[in-house]
Design a protein around this motif. Sequence first.
Motif, PDB file in Angstrom:
ATOM      1  N   TRP C 129      30.804  43.209  38.422  1.00 39.43           N
ATOM      2  CA  TRP C 129      29.588  43.150  39.206  1.00 39.43           C
ATOM      3  C   TRP C 129      30.684  44.200  40.317  1.00 39.43           C
ATOM      4  O   TRP C 129      31.383  43.857  40.713  1.00 39.43           O
ATOM      5  CB  TRP C 129      29.533  42.238  40.335  1.00 39.43           C
ATOM      6  CG  TRP C 129      30.942  41.349  41.063  1.00 39.43           C
ATOM      7  CD1 TRP C 129      31.565  42.070  41.855  1.00 39.43           C
ATOM      8  CD2 TRP C 129      31.731  40.053  40.690  1.00 39.43           C
ATOM      9  NE1 TRP C 129      31.737  40.574  42.227  1.00 39.43           N
ATOM     10  CE2 TRP C 129      32.463  39.528  41.207  1.00 39.43           C
ATOM     11  CE3 TRP C 129      31.184  39.340  38.677  1.00 39.43           C
ATOM     12  CZ2 TRP C 129      33.405  38.902  41.226  1.00 39.43           C
ATOM     13  CZ3 TRP C 129      31.957  38.474  39.193  1.00 39.43           C
ATOM     14  CH2 TRP C 129      33.438  37.875  39.854  1.00 39.43           C
ATOM     15  N   GLY C 130      29.929  44.848  40.626  1.00 39.97           N
ATOM     16  CA  GLY C 130      30.197  46.414  42.271  1.00 39.97           C
ATOM     17  C   GLY C 130      31.100  45.863  41.886  1.00 39.97           C
ATOM     18  O   GLY C 130      31.920  46.800  41.531  1.00 39.97           O
ATOM     19  N   LYS C 131      32.261  45.859  43.565  1.00 33.00           N
ATOM     20  CA  LYS C 131      33.164  46.867  44.098  1.00 33.00           C
ATOM     21  C   LYS C 131      34.733  46.134  42.694  1.00 33.00           C
ATOM     22  O   LYS C 131      35.114  46.833  42.702  1.00 33.00           O
ATOM     23  CB  LYS C 131      33.785  45.939  45.098  1.00 33.00           C
ATOM     24  CG  LYS C 131      34.506  46.437  45.674  1.00 33.00           C
ATOM     25  CD  LYS C 131      34.690  45.779  46.987  1.00 33.00           C
ATOM     26  CE  LYS C 131      35.622  44.960  47.274  1.00 33.00           C
ATOM     27  NZ  LYS C 131      35.376  44.789  48.968  1.00 33.00           N
ATOM     28  N   ARG C 132      34.628  45.467  41.847  1.00 30.50           N
ATOM     29  CA  ARG C 132      35.195  44.701  41.324  1.00 30.50           C
ATOM     30  C   ARG C 132      34.824  44.996  39.382  1.00 30.50           C
ATOM     31  O   ARG C 132      35.575  44.831  38.263  1.00 30.50           O
ATOM     32  CB  ARG C 132      34.900  42.808  40.748  1.00 30.50           C
ATOM     33  CG  ARG C 132      35.141  42.697  41.707  1.00 30.50           C
ATOM     34  CD  ARG C 132      36.528  43.195  42.784  1.00 30.50           C
ATOM     35  NE  ARG C 132      37.942  42.180  41.280  1.00 30.50           N
ATOM     36  CZ  ARG C 132      38.221  40.550  41.593  1.00 30.50           C
ATOM     37  NH1 ARG C 132      36.890  39.618  42.051  1.00 30.50           N
ATOM     38  NH2 ARG C 132      39.060  39.963  40.296  1.00 30.50           N
TER      39      ARG C 132
END
Lengths: 560, 329, 267
Positions: C129-132
């Motif tokens: 997800w997102g930042k990862r």
Amino acid sequence: MADKGTAASLVTGNALAGDNYLNHTKGLRSWLFTLDHKRIGVMYLVSILASFLLGGIFALLMRTSLLSPTKHIVSADTYNQMFTLHGAIMIFLFIIPGIPAALGNIVLPLMLGAKDVAFPRLNLASYYCWVAGAIFSLLSIVLGAVDTGWTFYTPYSTTTNTSVVAMTFGALILGFSSIFTGLNFIVTIHKLRPKGMGWFRMPLFVWGLYGTAIIQVLATPVLGITLLLLIVERTLGVGIFDPALGGDPVLYQHFFWFYSHPAVYIMILPAMGVISETVSVFSRKHIFGYKAIAFSSIAIAAISFLVWGHHMFVSGQSNLAGMIFSFLTFLVAIPSAIKVFNWVATMYKGAIRLDTPMLYVMSFLFLFGIGGLTGLFLGSLAVDVHLHDTYFVVAHFHYVMFGGTVIAFLGGLHYWWPKFTGRMYDEAWGRIAAVLVFVGFNATFFSQFVMGSKGMPRRYYNYLPEYQIYHQISTIGSFVMGIGFIIIAVYLIRSLIAGKPAPANPWGGATLEWQTTSPPPHDNFALSPEAGDPYDLEAFRWDAAVGGYVKKSDAAVAVG
Amino acid sequence: MSLTTRLLDLLAGGVQSNPDGGFWMPEAASTGAPAVDNLFHFILWLSVFFFALIVGLMVLFVVRYRRRAGREEPEPSPNHNVALEVTWTVIPLLLVFVIFVWGFKVFLDLNTPPANSYEVLVTGQKWKWLFTYPNGHVDENLHVPIDTPIRLVMTSEDVIHSFYVPAFRIKRDVVPGRYAKAWFRATKVGEYQVFCAEYCGTGHSDMGTHVVVHEPGGFERWMTEVADFLNKLPPAEAGERLFKARGCAQCHTVDGGASVGPTLKGVFGHAVTLADGKSVTADEDYVRESILEPQAKVVAGFQPVMPTYKGKLKDQEITAIAEYMKTLK
Amino acid sequence: MSDTHSPHLAHHFDSPVQQFESGKLGMWIFLATEILLFGGLFCAYAVYRANHPEIFVYAHRYLDKTLGGINTAILIGSSFTMAWAVRAAQLGRQRALKVLLALTIACAFGFLGIKFVEYEHKWKEGLLWGKRYAPHAEGRAEPAADPAAAVAATPPAGVNAEEHTLIPPPARGPAGLAVSDHADERLHLEQEAPKNVQVFFSVYFAMTGLHGIHVIAGMALLGWILLRASRGEFGPDYFIPVDLAGLYWHLVDLIWIFLFPLLYLIH
């Protein structure tokens, strides 16, 4: 019948000396693990009043700090934390559970002639969810108090270094508490009504609670998922609201207001129910336009889901969306207006007693009138652009929520106080405090309308000197209000020890809760009551020997 | 102005907007303001009427029908009256419909800039507004010519801000990641307050600036003067102007006080201790490096939070700022 | 004048029928709140898919349709055993009730096991997800999404953009991981990797994660019901808990039946 207390209760309807829900069982455990809706209601009442005190202290500190445009008693960051905590505590801990979970919990089953709510364990779970939520919310003060405003707008809330997670997690758990109460009330109202109480024989307070419960059940889960997404955004970086990761911060606002706009109707609908009960009883007249009031509660509940976008007229949503939301917002004004007209019409040709609860009814009509009418300014697209996020909105909100809900809450608290505690409070002090709160309130918030429309933005720590006079009037008003609340606290607490024992029916109400003793027994009613017209006040007459009202038919039997 | 709008304005019935704003509104200084004020006052008088009606009746009933000796019981009166109830449902419904249509029409005008608008780019950041003109000049105040439609294209560097000019009755949220637009046409020469209306943290209430409305010709004079200030002013003075206009002063004081970043008083030419324990002399090269690559050598005791100005400040501007720093002794 | 007093009748109800109806209504309302809870995520899905269909079309290919399909079949099967279990309780067939409840729970374990395998793949490939979100590429390094850099990349004043453009972060789709038999299509995909692919995986993990939590909660609930069933508590007179747990389990299945096509089968 040998029991002296029971004998006395048969005459006056006061059960303080006999068996009642307060002394039915003893010890701390009997309270903490109680399944009795009245005891749970009392625990809720004490808890939310403590929250109100805390939120009120933050409010007074803020107002004191705002006496001067630039010289302050606190730092900017502390100020920002204080208005956040004031908002979050007042909204999530006090006003949402205020009337339904505290007053409603005690009164609803009594009004239905039932022994309890449908799910007593769920009711207790709701209370402990409230406690857990409160602990997390207050924990956030220790961990670095939240400074986002109670709305937790992204991306500020995802980037600030304060304890947003603790606070939002607390609010999430409080949401469960609210859902449990709502679910419980819906089932209770559907399934536990007594014989003879069709839908249109229900007291209007029950209709108010029913509308409230529908919103609680349908809107709160959306707040839940919103806060969950905010929490995972902060902890894991999911980025659904983060523009840097392709997310949309305005989507957060849509989600948030999809709950939080209906939530203001969670706050006001039961308050309207309280007014419907009290205005009728204290005018000694049948409520005017019963069906219109009942249907308008449901209409408000339904339309309230479709107006959230009016919080985003300047967020950059399309003109079409603005138009639709503005239109629906005006529609939701109509049922509220209908209720107000009905309440005033109820007083026509009545025999109006100006006891403390009635003073609160008058106060409500005055303040909610202003609150509702100023909503027209904010619902109008062009005017809202200027007024959005100014003190005008702050004043409007407080006129509706404080002038409306809190005043009605106080009215209801005084109205049912004899029933809850078996004691009468000091009527003279009650009236003095009601007037003080009314005067102080108007000084505090009317000045905010003026400075708001003159352009003073909300959530400001420093402000331009031209707004100082309005802030000073506002602060002085808040002190007057504070004094009013101290008086209320003193005479209510004093009444618990020294108050005159209350009769079963001190005001002459026709709803079922007045047909059991004050305070009621553990199982609420010695005999299951028969439900009639909840506003047939003429069936009751004053009895000087009892010091309260008695049913004419019963009296006839006694004489006969 | 369309015919309907004219009719609606007529409906406002003589409550023509007061340019000073009157009791309720601030001074009105744009073409949009009178339309908003008219509507505001229409709703106001409508509200006053209904409020007086409700509270007046309530007080009348309380006085007249108060329970007293000899009047213990209510007089008989009906519990409902369909005609009455329909009346007080339909009349408010029609009135709010009028308010709705009127509000929407004015809103559309407020949202639709004329095609020939002069465009200014607005950047919101914690806690400052910056205005970029078509010629590249950046200023901390919004200077505009009178009677000219101005279109603002706004963006945020960090969190949501909201651009609010009470005297023009305009407000628009500035959301990071998208462009927000607003427009106005000023009608009065003068200085008007700009607020940030969306809460954005510690300095939210100080995130104000001014719109300066110039008389005809005045704007062009101002622009020629400021656009060339680097060449016209002594470098230190030009540097001071840049220091204030470009956001440096938000985090660095020049009087020795503490802030987000280190003070710049008495720094130039002296040794500075860095976060890694090393020491460096603050000369022109160090100043330049710190502006372009702020994270390279962070002063001990401060967070590495300064954004880079690479591509935002020209060489000549950096030199001017360094010259200005030399004067801060 | 009271009915035959069942030991299961709470004191505040007049009759078992009233109690049963109350419980059932309460459960339906609870299910409504659950639907609204997921409703928020479905809305987020709809908004992002409407605004950026290319992200969804591109990224859904990294989900394994076969595993997803098997999981769908498992859950539908478990709904069947659950419904049968309710019937068994009503008929008082104790042994069948226990077996069917156990089978339902076993299906739930199977579902979670397959889900775990899927999650593990995503984890290894950096499809998070997102930042990862940091997809591992074959042969070349992919820059990780760096929010700070993306904020700095806000178009500086001077850019005259017309429409609501979202800021492009530097992340790109995972090249070389496309599940496709055709080299041409694969090449095409690499070139067409849209911006903000992480949005899809944020939505994917949020939806399937919340659903997974509900599956675990359902297993706990069914485990408790199984425990009570093994004590022989249920029969034709009293089967409310089995019935209500069944309703909950069907809802969990139903949500998956929506999630599967929305996430795995995009065209």
